[in-house]
Design a protein around this motif. Structure first.
Motif, PDB file in Angstrom:
ATOM      1  N   HIS A  89      -4.789  28.852 -44.446  1.00  0.00           N
ATOM      2  CA  HIS A  89      -5.805  28.624 -44.885  1.00  0.00           C
ATOM      3  C   HIS A  89      -5.803  28.424 -45.998  1.00  0.00           C
ATOM      4  CE1 HIS A  89      -7.738  29.443 -40.855  1.00  0.00           C
ATOM      5  NE2 HIS A  89      -6.891  30.735 -40.532  1.00  0.00           N
ATOM      6  N   TRP A  90      -6.014  27.614 -47.060  1.00  0.00           N
ATOM      7  CA  TRP A  90      -6.055  27.332 -47.731  1.00  0.00           C
ATOM      8  C   TRP A  90      -7.483  28.120 -48.847  1.00  0.00           C
ATOM      9  CZ3 TRP A  90      -2.698  24.547 -50.355  1.00  0.00           C
ATOM     10  CH2 TRP A  90      -1.835  23.030 -49.991  1.00  0.00           C
ATOM     11  N   GLN A  91      -6.838  28.991 -49.246  1.00  0.00           N
ATOM     12  CA  GLN A  91      -7.687  29.921 -50.503  1.00  0.00           C
ATOM     13  C   GLN A  91      -7.239  29.944 -51.823  1.00  0.00           C
ATOM     14  OE1 GLN A  91      -6.317  34.052 -48.834  1.00  0.00           O
ATOM     15  NE2 GLN A  91      -5.886  33.868 -46.933  1.00  0.00           N
ATOM     16  N   ALA A  92      -8.558  29.673 -52.631  1.00  0.00           N
ATOM     17  CA  ALA A  92      -9.103  29.781 -53.602  1.00  0.00           C
ATOM     18  C   ALA A  92      -8.574  30.995 -54.460  1.00  0.00           C
ATOM     19  CB  ALA A  92     -10.536  29.124 -53.864  1.00  0.00           C
ATOM     20  N   GLN A  93      -8.932  29.965 -56.495  1.00  0.00           N
ATOM     21  CA  GLN A  93      -8.806  31.311 -56.748  1.00  0.00           C
ATOM     22  C   GLN A  93      -9.590  32.529 -56.667  1.00  0.00           C
ATOM     23  OE1 GLN A  93      -6.417  30.622 -60.170  1.00  0.00           O
ATOM     24  NE2 GLN A  93      -6.772  32.899 -60.201  1.00  0.00           N
ATOM     25  N   GLN A  94      -8.525  34.054 -56.548  1.00  0.00           N
ATOM     26  CA  GLN A  94      -9.571  34.907 -56.910  1.00  0.00           C
ATOM     27  C   GLN A  94      -9.627  36.054 -58.151  1.00  0.00           C
ATOM     28  OE1 GLN A  94     -11.521  36.434 -54.080  1.00  0.00           O
ATOM     29  NE2 GLN A  94     -10.879  34.270 -52.633  1.00  0.00           N
ATOM     30  N   GLY A  95     -10.158  35.025 -59.052  1.00  0.00           N
ATOM     31  CA  GLY A  95     -10.602  36.101 -59.877  1.00  0.00           C
ATOM     32  C   GLY A  95      -9.709  35.641 -61.365  1.00  0.00           C
ATOM     33  N   GLY A  96     -10.111  36.169 -62.280  1.00  0.00           N
ATOM     34  CA  GLY A  96      -8.854  35.144 -63.738  1.00  0.00           C
ATOM     35  C   GLY A  96      -9.025  33.395 -63.653  1.00  0.00           C
ATOM     36  N   ALA A  97      -7.897  32.915 -64.903  1.00  0.00           N
ATOM     37  CA  ALA A  97      -8.428  31.856 -65.064  1.00  0.00           C
ATOM     38  C   ALA A  97      -7.568  31.223 -64.264  1.00  0.00           C
ATOM     39  CB  ALA A  97      -7.881  31.525 -66.455  1.00  0.00           C
ATOM     40  N   PRO A  98      -7.289  29.346 -63.963  1.00  0.00           N
ATOM     41  CA  PRO A  98      -6.579  28.923 -63.093  1.00  0.00           C
ATOM     42  C   PRO A  98      -5.200  28.414 -64.208  1.00  0.00           C
ATOM     43  CG  PRO A  98      -8.321  27.640 -63.453  1.00  0.00           C
ATOM     44  CD  PRO A  98      -8.847  29.022 -63.791  1.00  0.00           C
ATOM     45  N   ILE A  99      -3.872  28.521 -63.752  1.00  0.00           N
ATOM     46  CA  ILE A  99      -2.889  27.292 -64.868  1.00  0.00           C
ATOM     47  C   ILE A  99      -3.068  25.968 -64.528  1.00  0.00           C
ATOM     48  CG2 ILE A  99       0.011  27.658 -65.218  1.00  0.00           C
ATOM     49  CD1 ILE A  99      -0.873  30.191 -63.193  1.00  0.00           C
ATOM     50  N   PRO A 100      -3.085  25.796 -66.065  1.00  0.00           N
ATOM     51  CA  PRO A 100      -2.887  24.276 -66.438  1.00  0.00           C
ATOM     52  C   PRO A 100      -1.230  23.514 -65.960  1.00  0.00           C
ATOM     53  CG  PRO A 100      -3.472  25.222 -68.181  1.00  0.00           C
ATOM     54  CD  PRO A 100      -3.619  26.242 -66.972  1.00  0.00           C
ATOM     55  N   VAL A 101      -1.729  21.961 -65.500  1.00  0.00           N
ATOM     56  CA  VAL A 101      -0.660  21.963 -64.991  1.00  0.00           C
ATOM     57  C   VAL A 101      -0.119  20.394 -65.708  1.00  0.00           C
ATOM     58  CG1 VAL A 101       0.779  20.442 -62.978  1.00  0.00           C
ATOM     59  CG2 VAL A 101      -0.296  22.826 -62.560  1.00  0.00           C
ATOM     60  N   LEU A 102       0.615  20.496 -66.558  1.00  0.00           N
ATOM     61  CA  LEU A 102       0.636  18.974 -67.704  1.00  0.00           C
ATOM     62  C   LEU A 102       1.246  18.011 -67.108  1.00  0.00           C
ATOM     63  CD1 LEU A 102       0.830  20.585 -71.265  1.00  0.00           C
ATOM     64  CD2 LEU A 102      -1.428  19.971 -69.904  1.00  0.00           C
ATOM     65  N   ASN A 103       1.637  17.163 -67.686  1.00  0.00           N
ATOM     66  CA  ASN A 103       2.352  15.570 -67.045  1.00  0.00           C
ATOM     67  C   ASN A 103       3.270  15.748 -68.118  1.00  0.00           C
ATOM     68  OD1 ASN A 103       3.771  13.570 -67.158  1.00  0.00           O
ATOM     69  ND2 ASN A 103       2.643  11.619 -66.426  1.00  0.00           N
ATOM     70  N   PRO A 104       4.542  16.141 -67.985  1.00  0.00           N
ATOM     71  CA  PRO A 104       5.475  16.305 -69.479  1.00  0.00           C
ATOM     72  C   PRO A 104       5.822  15.068 -70.513  1.00  0.00           C
ATOM     73  CG  PRO A 104       7.350  16.242 -67.596  1.00  0.00           C
ATOM     74  CD  PRO A 104       5.611  16.541 -67.024  1.00  0.00           C
TER      75      PRO A 104
END
Length: 498
Positions: free
Chosen positions: A30-45
């Motif tokens: 199952h897919w489980q969402a973020q539990q508290g805290g801030a997500p981590i951004p992913v950048l195109n280098p």
């Protein structure tokens, strides 16, 4: 529309849309969402723009994933699954990846920065690796051993899966390495918790979608995203993990090894390198020049086995270096989505600055900058192909892994194989070595003397069926081939009196 028919811009639009939706952990099917805290951004280098974000996993999510993997390993649905069925699941997964190959490659280009053609080759290699490992599912047998003790005995061995495997993958070739590790562990009968690199996690999450589509039991493959210092550390420290397979830096590998000591968990480490390249005076320069160049500039030098220390025979030094510099000047540097690009960006601003720091150190220490050493104008974490000549063994650019497009060149006059091998072996690493010669005696003689896990003569390719790993600080154990699958097993001896 099939990937093969999709125009390039539509393909990358699809990849961006796919990436935008991959922002959760995959645990117990199952897919489980973020539990508290801030997500981590992913950048195109390549342009420094955000393309997505991932959940910042903690010890809580890691514990849930390991528990799911343990439950799946102990469940008859996995433990008692016929080998032919497990093989079938892996082959089905390979087919699903192959059907989506161009979209996955486009995701890899956006996420990691590698040129699209390179990414397509990496995905094709991943498919081949899964199919190869699937072939071992029904061949991982033991042996019958003659017994000499008194009485009537039957002695034999089995190869048993270790259990829950923690797989921690790097950002430089994320999809290929992920597929190799995951399929080897599953082929051996283990269940998996995968921790992708936070700098390039997206194709690892895409693999989870395809694992579910292929029909693997819930919990057999779990993916937790997050920082290595948080999610990765929690995974390494978890007491219910039986096997850790890590690819990355030597420093991190040493930390993982220390963490495994208390309970003697099984560990495989594929770590750094500072690979020597030996160009003998009889080398075929038409092949050696592009081979040497792409051995360090391919994937922008972000390759553990990159040939970063070049030794060239005096007799051919001038023509070889002229041709090498001309070839390197012709390499197109730019975003991986652009046609004709050979070198993409480095993975991050931190990695670019690290590489530039080594370039400055090379200048200070007295090496001569023959090419590059700078960055193209505009956004993105690019460094141009860089070649130092007049390098010396004690220089940091010669001794330390840079993990960027920086080549240090030295010359030799004495073709004595022992002396040449000593120079090549003068390193704390021992992952790969490369020899360019038409002399079979020199080829075999150097292959015997070089202290490296793999030696390539007149080329840089490596057959997946052969083991890959290093001597010394380049790691422990071997991946790929039969050795890579067996690394996820334990040998059991059985004696039966009759």
């Amino acid at each position: 529309m099939a990937d093969a028919e999709a125009p390039r811009d539509i393909l990358f639009d699809r990849a961006r849309a796919r990436i935008a939706g991959l922002n959760r952990h995959f645990i117990a099917g199952h897919w489980q969402a973020q539990q508290g805290g801030a997500p981590i951004p992913v950048l195109n280098p390549a342009d420094e723009r955000q393309i997505g974000e991932i959940a910042a996993g903690t010890a809580h999510e890691v514990d849930a994933a390991v528990s799911a993997a343990r439950a799946a390993f102990d469940h008859p649905g996995w433990r008692a699954m016929p080998a032919a069925r497990r093989e079938q699941l892996l082959l089905h997964l390979a087919d699903l990846i192959e059907r989506q190959a161009d979209e996955i490659a486009a995701m890899e280009t956006l996420d990691n920065g590698m040129p699209f053609a390179h990414a397509r080759g990496a995905v094709a290699g991943a498919v081949s690796a899964i199919r190869y490992n699937a072939g071992w599912v029904r061949r991982l047998g033991g042996e019958t051993v003659p017994v000499s003790v008194p009485g009537d005995w039957h002695g034999y061995t089995t190869r048993d899966p270790l259990g829950v495997a923690a797989l921690i993958v790097p950002w430089n070739a994320p999809f290929a390495i992920t597929c190799s590790k995951v399929s080897a562990a599953l082929a051996a009968g283990c269940t998996v918790v995968l921790k992708p690199a936070e700098l390039a996690p997206m194709t690892g999450l895409r693999l989870a979608e395809l694992v579910a589509e292929a029909g693997f039991p819930d919990g057999s493959v779990n993916v937790v995203t997050g920082l290595g210092s948080v999610a990765g550390a929690a995974l390494v420290a978890h007491p219910d993990v039986d096997k850790i397979s890590f690819t990355g830096s030597t420093a991190t590998g040493q930390g993982i090894l220390r963490a495994s000591i208390a309970d003697l968990r099984r560990v495989s480490l594929e770590l750094g390198g500072k690979s020597a390249v030996l160009v003998m005076e009889d080398a075929d320069l038409r092949k050696a020049v592009p081979g040497v160049a792409m051995g360090i500039f391919g994937n922008s030098g972000q390759v553990c086995a990159a040939g970063s220390r070049l030794f060239v025979a005096d007799a051919i030094y001038e023509p070889f270096m002229t041709a090498l510099l001309d070839f390197a000047r012709g390499l197109r540097v730019g975003p991986g989505i652009a046609e004709g690009v050979v070198m993409g960006p480095l993975i991050s601003a931190q990695q670019r600055d690290r590489v530039l720091g080594y370039i400055e150190a090379g200048k200070r220490e007295g090496a001569t900058l023959a090419l590059g050493g700078d960055c193209p104008d505009g956004p993105g974490y690019f460094v141009n192909p860089t070649i130092f000549v007049d390098a010396r063994p004690e220089m940091s650019i010669v001794r330390e892994e840079i993990f960027g497009p920086v080549l240090s060149v030295m010359r030799f006059g004495d073709a004595d194989l022992d002396a040449l091998a000593r120079a090549a072996n003068d390193s704390v690493y021992g992952l790969s070595a490369y020899v360019w010669t038409r002399d079979l005696a020199a080829a075999h003689g150097l292959a015997k003397r070089l202290r490296a896990g793999s030696v390539k003569v007149n080329g840089a390719g490596m057959e997946f069926a052969l083991p890959f790993g290093g001597f010394r600080q380049s790691g422990l154990g071997r991946e790929n081939g039969r050795y890579g699958v067996e690394a996820f097993t334990e040998t059991k001896a059985v004696m039966i009196a009759y």
